[in-house]
Write an enzyme that holds these catalytic residues in place. Structure first.
Site, PDB file in Angstrom:
ATOM      1  N   ASP A   1      79.641 -20.911  51.165  1.00 17.38           N
ATOM      2  CA  ASP A   1      78.348 -20.201  51.605  1.00 17.38           C
ATOM      3  C   ASP A   1      77.501 -19.719  50.235  1.00 17.38           C
ATOM      4  O   ASP A   1      76.252 -19.789  50.220  1.00 17.38           O
ATOM      5  CB  ASP A   1      78.742 -18.845  52.394  1.00 17.38           C
ATOM      6  CG  ASP A   1      79.423 -19.115  53.711  1.00 17.38           C
ATOM      7  OD1 ASP A   1      80.516 -19.665  53.647  1.00 17.38           O
ATOM      8  OD2 ASP A   1      78.770 -18.873  54.783  1.00 17.38           O
TER       9      ASP A   1
ATOM     10  N   GLU B   1      80.539 -28.220  52.116  1.00 16.35           N
ATOM     11  CA  GLU B   1      79.414 -28.700  52.218  1.00 16.35           C
ATOM     12  C   GLU B   1      78.541 -28.862  50.865  1.00 16.35           C
ATOM     13  O   GLU B   1      78.014 -29.870  50.461  1.00 16.35           O
ATOM     14  CB  GLU B   1      78.272 -27.538  52.721  1.00 16.35           C
ATOM     15  CG  GLU B   1      77.035 -27.766  53.026  1.00 16.35           C
ATOM     16  CD  GLU B   1      76.145 -26.935  54.118  1.00 16.35           C
ATOM     17  OE1 GLU B   1      75.142 -26.768  53.860  1.00 16.35           O
ATOM     18  OE2 GLU B   1      76.760 -26.590  55.055  1.00 16.35           O
TER      19      GLU B   1
END
Length: 378
Positions: free
Chosen positions: A20, A274
């Site tokens: 994140d 990610e």
């Protein structure tokens, strides 16, 4: 964009594994540097953030780093004026006090929920959809990163390809990079692989296969939590740790710019989540992705969705080799058996990687697309 709307607030809760904050920090830096925006980045865990950005002071409530105003997101949340543009990353829940400030603002802020990256087919249909607040005169707009036209694209700095190509073409820059990490150049015929995965990845089987394989391998292992013991590198292990034809080199956790260089310098990259997943694709080198493990197996659906997209147009034998190794790696099975075929197809995979970069660049850069979308909303 009007001057009053050049103030943006980004909110990030650090759940685990850096993903994140890695995306949020990369986005914040790019918005400030390339678009001249006044970015205030609210982060709840500055100690973890410091692993990615060593300049962070975990004890500071406010600090300015690389043109970004970094604030500690603490509770109770302080009284503050809402920015004209608010980015809620990955569905983190904004502080109630801040949402109330947004509701009082005139005009109402542009409120964007920046979602997780996925190659699933439903993503373009949900990109930019509005969601009215159930109680307040506010509307959230969903913004999805993606690989295809009709999505928000992927984060990519304006000079990324120029920097990558310059680094990969320069033996001296690569030598300097390895020296900076305290590593020598690879020995003749030795493959250099970066190895980054989640705890639970079947690293032991892979290392066993590499140690007894026909090709000498130098595995570079960042010091991510839980990864070194899985790789057979306890604290204080000698550098390198040698096992047969394998050398294991632990390195410090790198900031984002140096991690990019690691990906550019290696022949194959094992990545996860990610941020490193996207950066491995921009590196245009063969790579192996580990999706963020989920108890219900949803990560395997995300894996298959990406494989279907990535392998489209790829030579069938190379596609089967890539899919085979990725599935073994993600399902915690026996990746060592799938590695030789993957490596045998490396030239085809490398050529495909170059074409893939051009394909996923078509939707445009996510930061630029986001700025354009906000301008529409305002």
């Amino acid at each position: 964009m009007e001057s009053h709307a050049r103030r943006w607030d980004l909110f990030c809760t650090v759940v685990d594994n850096f993903g994140d904050i890695a995306v949020s920090w990369r986005l914040a830096r790019q918005l400030a540097r390339e678009h001249g925006l006044a970015i205030r980045l609210w982060v709840d865990d500055l100690a973890t953030f410091r692993r990615l950005c060593p300049a962070i002071d975990p004890a500071a409530g406010a600090q300015r780093i690389e043109g970004v105003d970094v604030r500690h997101w603490s509770e109770p949340f302080p009284e503050t004026l809402a920015a004209p543009v608010v980015i809620e990353t990955f569905g983190c829940r904004l502080p109630d006090r801040y949402v109330e400030a947004m509701a009082r603002a005139r005009p109402a802020p542009a409120w964007i929920n920046l979602e997780h990256l996925s190659a699933e087919k439903w993503v373009p249909g949900c990109h930019r959809l509005p969601s009215p607040h159930p109680r307040l005169p506010l509307t959230t707009h969903f913004f999805f990163p993606g690989f295809a036209v009709g999505t928000g694209g992927l984060l990519r700095e304006a000079d990324l390809f120029e920097r990558r190509d310059g680094f990969q073409a320069s033996a001296s820059m690569q030598c300097e990079f390895w020296r900076g990490l305290g590593l020598p150049d690879a020995a003749p015929g030795q493959i250099t692989v970066s190895l980054f995965g989640y705890p639970g990845a079947p690293i032991g089987d892979l290392l066993d296969g590499w140690s007894s394989g026909p090709v000498p391998i130098r595995a570079i292992v960042p010091q991510a939590p839980g990864l070194l013991p899985l790789a057979g590198l306890p604290a204080g292990a000698p550098k390198p740790l040698r096992r047969g034809r394998l050398e294991l080199w632990p390195i410090p956790f790198l900031d984002q710019d140096r991690y990019d260089e690691l990906l550019w310098a290696c022949a194959v990259n094992f990545v996860r989540g990610e941020d490193s997943f996207v950066r491995a694709q921009w590196a245009a080198r063969p790579f192996v992705w580990q999706a963020y493990p989920q108890a219900d197996g949803a990560h395997l659906h995300k894996l298959e969705a990406f494989l279907a997209l990535f392998c489209d147009g790829l030579e069938p034998a190379a596609a089967a080799a890539a899919a085979g190794l990725w599935r073994e790696w993600n399902e915690g099975r026996k990746p060592a058996g799938a590695w030789p075929e993957f490596w045998r197809r490396r030239a085809v995979l490398a050529a495909h990687g170059q074409a893939w970069v051009q394909r996923i660049a078509r939707p445009g850069d996510l930061a630029k697309n986001l700025v354009a979308y906000v301008a529409e909303l305002l």
